[in-house]
Design a protein around this motif. Structure first.
Motif, short mmCIF file in Angstrom:
data_model
loop_
_atom_site.label_atom_id
_atom_site.label_comp_id
_atom_site.label_asym_id
_atom_site.label_seq_id
_atom_site.Cartn_x
_atom_site.Cartn_y
_atom_site.Cartn_z
N ASN A 39 7.75 -4.22 -8.24
CA ASN A 39 8.11 -5.63 -8.07
C ASN A 39 7.29 -6.21 -6.93
O ASN A 39 6.44 -5.53 -6.33
CB ASN A 39 9.62 -5.80 -7.86
CG ASN A 39 10.13 -5.13 -6.59
OD1 ASN A 39 9.55 -5.25 -5.52
ND2 ASN A 39 11.25 -4.40 -6.72
N SER A 40 7.53 -7.46 -6.62
CA SER A 40 6.72 -8.15 -5.61
C SER A 40 6.86 -7.56 -4.22
O SER A 40 5.99 -7.80 -3.36
CB SER A 40 7.10 -9.64 -5.56
OG SER A 40 6.73 -10.29 -6.75
N GLY A 41 7.90 -6.79 -3.97
CA GLY A 41 8.04 -6.17 -2.66
C GLY A 41 6.89 -5.24 -2.32
O GLY A 41 6.57 -5.03 -1.13
N LEU A 42 6.23 -4.69 -3.34
CA LEU A 42 5.10 -3.79 -3.10
C LEU A 42 3.97 -4.49 -2.35
O LEU A 42 3.19 -3.84 -1.65
CB LEU A 42 4.54 -3.28 -4.43
CG LEU A 42 5.41 -2.35 -5.27
CD1 LEU A 42 4.65 -1.96 -6.52
CD2 LEU A 42 5.80 -1.11 -4.49
N THR A 43 3.85 -5.80 -2.50
CA THR A 43 2.71 -6.51 -1.92
C THR A 43 2.88 -6.78 -0.43
O THR A 43 1.90 -7.08 0.25
CB THR A 43 2.49 -7.84 -2.65
OG1 THR A 43 3.58 -8.74 -2.37
CG2 THR A 43 2.39 -7.64 -4.16
N ARG A 44 4.09 -6.70 0.10
CA ARG A 44 4.34 -7.14 1.47
C ARG A 44 3.57 -6.38 2.54
O ARG A 44 3.15 -6.98 3.52
CB ARG A 44 5.85 -7.07 1.76
CG ARG A 44 6.68 -8.06 0.97
CD ARG A 44 8.16 -7.83 1.23
NE ARG A 44 9.02 -8.77 0.53
CZ ARG A 44 10.34 -8.69 0.49
NH1 ARG A 44 10.96 -7.68 1.12
NH2 ARG A 44 11.05 -9.58 -0.15
N PRO A 45 3.33 -5.06 2.39
CA PRO A 45 2.59 -4.37 3.45
C PRO A 45 1.08 -4.64 3.43
O PRO A 45 0.36 -4.14 4.29
CB PRO A 45 2.86 -2.89 3.17
CG PRO A 45 4.02 -2.86 2.23
CD PRO A 45 3.90 -4.11 1.44
N PHE A 46 0.59 -5.42 2.45
CA PHE A 46 -0.84 -5.59 2.26
C PHE A 46 -1.26 -7.03 2.52
O PHE A 46 -0.55 -7.98 2.15
CB PHE A 46 -1.24 -5.20 0.83
CG PHE A 46 -0.94 -3.76 0.51
CD1 PHE A 46 -1.86 -2.77 0.78
CD2 PHE A 46 0.28 -3.40 -0.04
CE1 PHE A 46 -1.58 -1.44 0.50
CE2 PHE A 46 0.57 -2.08 -0.33
CZ PHE A 46 -0.36 -1.09 -0.06
N THR A 47 -2.41 -7.18 3.15
CA THR A 47 -3.01 -8.49 3.37
C THR A 47 -4.45 -8.44 2.89
O THR A 47 -5.21 -7.53 3.28
CB THR A 47 -2.99 -8.89 4.85
OG1 THR A 47 -1.63 -8.89 5.32
CG2 THR A 47 -3.60 -10.27 5.05
N CYS A 48 -4.82 -9.38 2.04
CA CYS A 48 -6.18 -9.42 1.49
C CYS A 48 -6.98 -10.54 2.15
O CYS A 48 -6.47 -11.65 2.34
CB CYS A 48 -6.15 -9.64 -0.02
SG CYS A 48 -5.33 -8.33 -0.95
N ILE A 49 -8.21 -10.24 2.48
CA ILE A 49 -9.16 -11.24 2.99
C ILE A 49 -10.23 -11.41 1.92
O ILE A 49 -11.03 -10.50 1.67
CB ILE A 49 -9.79 -10.78 4.32
CG1 ILE A 49 -8.70 -10.57 5.38
CG2 ILE A 49 -10.83 -11.79 4.79
CD1 ILE A 49 -9.22 -9.93 6.66
N ALA A 50 -10.21 -12.57 1.26
CA ALA A 50 -11.16 -12.87 0.20
C ALA A 50 -11.85 -14.19 0.54
O ALA A 50 -11.31 -15.26 0.30
CB ALA A 50 -10.45 -12.98 -1.15
N PRO A 51 -13.04 -14.13 1.14
CA PRO A 51 -13.70 -15.37 1.59
C PRO A 51 -13.89 -16.37 0.46
O PRO A 51 -14.26 -16.01 -0.67
CB PRO A 51 -15.05 -14.86 2.11
CG PRO A 51 -14.80 -13.43 2.47
CD PRO A 51 -13.81 -12.94 1.47
N GLU A 52 -13.61 -17.62 0.74
CA GLU A 52 -13.75 -18.67 -0.26
C GLU A 52 -15.22 -18.82 -0.66
O GLU A 52 -16.13 -18.67 0.15
CB GLU A 52 -13.25 -20.00 0.30
CG GLU A 52 -13.15 -21.10 -0.74
CD GLU A 52 -12.51 -22.36 -0.19
OE1 GLU A 52 -11.35 -22.65 -0.55
OE2 GLU A 52 -13.18 -23.05 0.61
#
Length: 656
Positions: free
Chosen positions: A309-322
């Protein structure tokens, strides 16, 4: 909520999602939904966070998909019986290409929205420039089919007929779209009934607590996995073959930084957005699901009982330059984002392979060509358009077993369509469908074999699209001594005077009697192939997975009269061991040749140059620099890139 009750609640939530999926699967009209199962269904909380998905039906990309932005774009609010929908990739960044139609139904309890039943179906066609709507050759979103921003498909249970007429007017096979829409609506109704049953069992307060508890527990599990991985920065890169028809490679770069129970995925160094359809629309969302699909697979591999579920995403932060291929700006084409997403998954697998090599497999094939045929039935004179099969590669070798043949790892959710059904629905004849010998990368644990499919058509001007064509050049990488998998191929009229190698071309027009052959790439091997037991190699030869020549050339196993020549094998393996390098990865000769020119230092300089330019200049400049630099660079890579750019700037009017 105590753990026992939370587990009971989780079972009910998953059962609700499974029932939705079963309703859609059993009532859909198009082959791509009812056979291939390219659909999803979810239950979300009132904010649009996914709390439950099915495990056995449908696509597996979306357990972390966020519906909230799209839900809020319908500013008038919701009433019982409403169903919202969108297929526009740039409106809320929910849909990820135009054929994916997302819908959501609010579920009320005592006048309050307590959940949504949601999901998507992949429509075989949504109009646009080519049958099935998708081709890498398209250059802007306007060519990829009709788009709808978030709006209501149903109001108080009444279908919006005017909107539906507009949609059906613009697609090539409206009866398929309408049939799938009705099946999808039925699935949402099923979800509502199941949620109401949960409300009756747990009460409104218990239901809300259960939703929050599921998200928190999934987060807890994900953080447990991260804590077991050594802290560090893990850099990896992978490539798509082409940034457009006959173009240059697309580089995807990642630095995975793990600190304690959190992680950052920094995609800086990834190529600029393309003037082709391989862009991945993420809208600068630091937890967009398309950037994290590979993470879901890794977490599930390392902790098989993890909640999805969406809780899996909380420990992760993505940096994707525009302005890059993983975060394009409108109106970039995005229809072939699934090709790039396949490479994104391989990219993430590679970074985690550096972090925990003892627990991770080699790379899967990383390419799934979805074949669609638009032809004419000579008996009825009717036009037929259908998805006929995904041609999927094998899994990479695992720590304890061979890679799955034909449909493994991150592509296992794509089900094959039985030949009998395909030939009943589409007037073609399939002459070959099976595994491709020698396609799996050699290793202590062999890579899974790719799939081969040949078919012929019987009507003139039959148009075939094979979306996601890739891995003709850059192979699935082997690890810990294992070898890279074999490339894919796409050939018209093989073995005849009219043979034409199509490579990564994804559209072709065929005439009566023409035959097309396609085979997917193989998964990569794990561990030295010289450590594979000779009896396993012999068995692979007897099964037709490995040829006798490959057994000797790649595994050092010499066969005589169908048995192993032990003395000759021992001598050959001893000679081959002297040439082993001990490298962590094996990428294959194509990538090695490319990176002799475009070294890490050269790519770092290119990234700095492109980041300083306006978005609309970046792809142009990248292409011109690639045209200029075609010989190995050595230690001069960065300075050569800078010098080439300065020369280009002097020659190009308007270049900043």
């Amino acid at each position: 909520m105590d753990k026992v009750t939370l587990q009971v609640f989780a079972n009910h939530a998953r059962a609700a999602a499974e029932n939705m999926a079963y309703t859609l699967y059993r009532t859909a009209h198009s082959t791509f939904v009812k056979e291939t199962e390219d659909f999803t269904v979810q239950i979300t909380d009132p904010d649009g966070n996914v709390i439950a998905v099915p495990m056995d039906l449908g696509a597996t990309w979306y357990p972390g998909l966020y519906y909230g932005r799209a839900i809020r774009m319908i500013e008038e609010g919701y009433e019982p019986g409403d169903i919202g929908f969108t297929n526009d990739p740039y409106s809320g960044f929910l849909a990820t290409h135009a054929p994916d139609m997302h819908m959501w139904k609010p579920i009320f309890h005592e006048g309050e929205i307590v959940a949504y039943a949601t999901g998507h179906i992949h429509n075989t066609d949504m109009g646009g420039a080519v049958p099935a709507s998708l081709s890498r050759a398209l250059t802007e979103i306007h060519q990829e089919g009709i788009r709808f921003p978030p709006m209501k498909m149903y109001r108080r249970g009444v279908l919006n007929d005017e909107l539906l007429r507009v949609m059906l007017l613009n697609v090539r096979k409206p009866e398929q779209n309408l049939g799938d829409l009705k099946a999808f609506t039925g699935a949402l109704h099923t979800g509502e009934r199941k949620v109401r049953a949960m409300l009756a069992k747990f009460g409104a307060a218990g239901f809300k607590a259960g939703c929050a508890g599921l998200l928190d527990y999934a987060e807890h599990q994900a953080r447990e996995v991260l804590r077991a991985i050594p802290d560090g920065d893990y850099d990896f890169a992978d490539y798509c073959d082409e940034d457009g028809p006959n173009g240059h490679p697309v580089r995807l770069a990642l630095r995975l930084s793990i600190r304690g129970d959190s992680a950052v995925l920094d995609f800086t160094g990834t190529d600029p957005q393309l003037t082709s359809a391989l862009n991945v629309p993420t809208g600068s969302d630091p937890r967009h699901t398309l950037l994290l699909v590979g993470v879901y697979y890794v977490l599930t591999a390392l902790k098989p009982d993890i909640l999805l579920n969406s809780g899996l995403t909380r420990p992760f932060t993505c940096i994707a330059p525009e302005g890059t291929v993983v975060n394009p700006v409108f109106p970039a084409a995005v229809g072939m984002r699934s090709l790039t997403c396949g490479r994104l998954r391989s990219l993430i697998f590679g970074a985690f392979n550096l972090a925990v090599p003892d627990r991770m497999p080699a790379a899967p094939a990383g390419n799934s060509s979805i074949l669609n045929v638009m032809t004419t039935d000579n008996r009825t004179h009717r036009t037929v358009l259908a998805a006929i099969n995904p041609v999927v590669g094998g899994a990479g070798g695992f720590p304890t077993r061979d890679g799955t043949n034909g449909s493994g790892a991150d592509a296992a959710y794509l089900k094959n369509t039985p030949i009998e059904i395909t030939e009943t629905e589409v007037p073609i004849r399939i002459t070959r469908y099976g595994l491709m010998p020698d396609s799996g990368g050699a290793g202590r644990w062999r890579g899974g074999l790719g799939t081969a499919l040949d078919f012929t058509v019987f009507a003139p001007n039959s148009r075939v699209t094979a979306r996601n064509r890739d891995r003709c050049k850059f192979r699935a990488w082997g690890t810990l001594g294992g070898k890279a998998g074999k490339p894919s191929d796409f050939v018209l009229n093989p073995g005849t005077e009219r043979e034409r190698v199509l490579g990564n071309q994804d559209t072709v027009t065929m005439d009566p009697g023409d035959v097309v052959h396609i085979h997917s790439p193989g998964g990569a091997g794990r561990g030295s192939p010289l450590d594979r037991e000779t009896e396993r190699v012999l068995r692979d030869v007897r099964y037709g997975y490995v040829s006798p020549a490959a057994a000797e050339a790649e595994y050092g196993v010499v066969l005589r009269d169908g048995t192993v020549d032990e003395a000759a094998t021992a001598a050959r393996r001893a000679a081959m061991r002297a040439a082993e390098t001990g490298a962590h990865f094996h990428f294959g000769p194509e990538r090695e040749a490319h990176e002799a020119i475009w070294t890490p230092a050269a790519y770092a300089e290119l990234t700095a140059i492109l980041a300083a330019l306006p978005v609309h200049w970046r792809f142009f400049v990248k292409g011109r620099l690639f045209d200029r630099l075609r010989t190995p660079a050595g230690d001069e890579g960065a300075s050569r890139v800078r010098a080439a750019f300065e020369a280009l700037r002097r020659e190009t009017p308007g270049l900043p």
